[in-house]
Design a protein around this motif. Sequence first.
Motif, PDB file in Angstrom:
ATOM      1  N   VAL A  54     -68.474  37.447 -11.613  1.00 51.51           N
ATOM      2  CA  VAL A  54     -67.702  37.696 -10.393  1.00 51.51           C
ATOM      3  C   VAL A  54     -67.922  36.582  -9.378  1.00 51.51           C
ATOM      4  CG1 VAL A  54     -67.385  39.323  -8.478  1.00 51.51           C
ATOM      5  CG2 VAL A  54     -67.868  40.179 -10.772  1.00 51.51           C
ATOM      6  N   ALA A  55     -66.881  36.263  -8.621  1.00 51.84           N
ATOM      7  CA  ALA A  55     -66.995  35.278  -7.537  1.00 51.84           C
ATOM      8  C   ALA A  55     -67.794  35.896  -6.404  1.00 51.84           C
ATOM      9  CB  ALA A  55     -65.604  34.889  -7.046  1.00 51.84           C
ATOM     10  N   VAL A  56     -69.037  35.462  -6.250  1.00 50.09           N
ATOM     11  CA  VAL A  56     -69.916  36.075  -5.253  1.00 50.09           C
ATOM     12  C   VAL A  56     -70.205  35.137  -4.087  1.00 50.09           C
ATOM     13  CG1 VAL A  56     -71.007  37.572  -6.949  1.00 50.09           C
ATOM     14  CG2 VAL A  56     -72.000  35.328  -6.475  1.00 50.09           C
ATOM     15  N   ALA A  57     -69.678  33.931  -4.112  1.00 50.22           N
ATOM     16  CA  ALA A  57     -69.903  32.990  -3.012  1.00 50.22           C
ATOM     17  C   ALA A  57     -68.643  32.163  -2.792  1.00 50.22           C
ATOM     18  CB  ALA A  57     -71.080  32.065  -3.325  1.00 50.22           C
ATOM     19  N   GLY A 112     -62.873  36.044  -3.167  1.00 52.52           N
ATOM     20  CA  GLY A 112     -64.173  36.673  -3.339  1.00 52.52           C
ATOM     21  C   GLY A 112     -64.041  38.031  -4.009  1.00 52.52           C
ATOM     22  N   GLY A 113     -64.944  38.325  -4.924  1.00 55.93           N
ATOM     23  CA  GLY A 113     -64.909  39.600  -5.633  1.00 55.93           C
ATOM     24  C   GLY A 113     -64.094  39.567  -6.911  1.00 55.93           C
ATOM     25  N   ASP A 114     -63.320  38.502  -7.123  1.00 51.95           N
ATOM     26  CA  ASP A 114     -62.523  38.409  -8.345  1.00 51.95           C
ATOM     27  C   ASP A 114     -63.411  38.167  -9.563  1.00 51.95           C
ATOM     28  OD1 ASP A 114     -60.229  38.708  -6.915  1.00 51.95           O
ATOM     29  OD2 ASP A 114     -59.548  36.627  -7.076  1.00 51.95           O
ATOM     30  N   THR A 140     -61.927  42.855  -1.957  1.00 54.84           N
ATOM     31  CA  THR A 140     -62.874  41.757  -1.784  1.00 54.84           C
ATOM     32  C   THR A 140     -64.339  42.165  -1.958  1.00 54.84           C
ATOM     33  OG1 THR A 140     -61.401  40.567  -0.284  1.00 54.84           O
ATOM     34  CG2 THR A 140     -63.735  40.046  -0.132  1.00 54.84           C
ATOM     35  N   PRO A 183     -71.584  35.931   1.496  1.00 52.87           N
ATOM     36  CA  PRO A 183     -70.675  34.832   1.848  1.00 52.87           C
ATOM     37  C   PRO A 183     -69.762  35.197   3.013  1.00 52.87           C
ATOM     38  CG  PRO A 183     -69.944  35.913  -0.161  1.00 52.87           C
ATOM     39  CD  PRO A 183     -71.244  36.554   0.211  1.00 52.87           C
ATOM     40  N   GLY A 218     -66.730  37.535   2.760  1.00 52.13           N
ATOM     41  CA  GLY A 218     -66.766  37.952   1.361  1.00 52.13           C
ATOM     42  C   GLY A 218     -66.193  36.920   0.420  1.00 52.13           C
ATOM     43  N   ALA A 219     -66.317  35.646   0.812  1.00 50.37           N
ATOM     44  CA  ALA A 219     -65.764  34.530   0.031  1.00 50.37           C
ATOM     45  C   ALA A 219     -64.239  34.605  -0.046  1.00 50.37           C
ATOM     46  CB  ALA A 219     -66.364  34.460  -1.376  1.00 50.37           C
TER      47      ALA A 219
END
Lengths: 189, 149
Positions: free
Chosen positions: A152-155, A175-177, B62, B112, B115-116
């Motif tokens: 998961v994309a966390v940053a 983010g979250g994807d 997100t 982030p 949330g990025a």
Amino acid sequence: MTSYGTKIKAALLCGAMTLGGTSVAHADMEYQQVSDLLHLVMSSDRTVYTRMIVNRLANQEGVIKASEHFEDEKALVLPAQMFRFGAEMVAEETDAFSYSLLSLWPINKQNAPTTDLEKEGLQYLVDNPGENFYGEEELGGVNYYTAFYADVAVAEACTSCHNDHKDSPKTDFEGGDVMGGVVIRIPME
Amino acid sequence: MMPRAVMTWVVLALVAAPAAQAEVTLGDVLSPTGLKGFVTVDRLPVPADPVLQQGRTVWQGTCMGCHGGNKATGAPKITATKKWQPRIEQGLPVLIDHATNGFLGKTYAEMPARGANPNLSDAEVAAAVAFMVWASGGEDAALAFIRQK
């Protein structure tokens, strides 16, 4: 999500994880449990590297940065690169299992799914947040147990790097994807 | 007298039907360690307040990937009151500031910025934080913050 009750001798994998010839465990373990434990070690190591090395030195103290071009820029390797280097080292050491970081939208085409199960598993991770995927496949006459875990994309660094990269086939990550998945493969014979 | 087979069927129907239709409430989801397994938005109650409803939608898009229970990220899991209590005690303005501008925790776990997701507005980030607080043991704090706004 598929689940299989096939047993594996833990000693099979512990052979690759021994210290001084002493097996870590002797009990029978299921393939899913073995792959889940392997993934726990991998994800924990990667998380520690991300937090204690990259976040601390690059984001908090600002003494060095992390970069895809770490050699040219005298920088830290990215967490995903550190993960891949570990996978390469394991592949050199043992045939008892292998792992990789794949994506339906890879920057490097070598990290795209190639088998039908890889395509199915990675799509499942995207469609089912928080779930893993497990299956079996035959490759080159060998049956494999294959497990998939979401990445998961966390940053912000994850999404911006992929979205801005010239070779990225997807440029709208948020983010979250789910950006891809860790794939662990264990030969069943 | 009702035959035993029919009576069994009636009892089963009475027991099963309300459970299937019951709405999830905060009381159903809150506990010190939170809901078991990964928490997807459909397992969470729907708040009456429109700001919290917006926050629920933003959370799904997100925040869920980490705050749904992804341990590797270090993000406190929604519904886990023990993890959230000390954070809620800091006050929503602090939490919203961390979520908006980014934050590194004691163990260098990263929250982030936005949330990025840089496309989120300040209001959307604040709504998501308020919803997460509401669904993690801070109902009074979340509603008071919204009323104050």
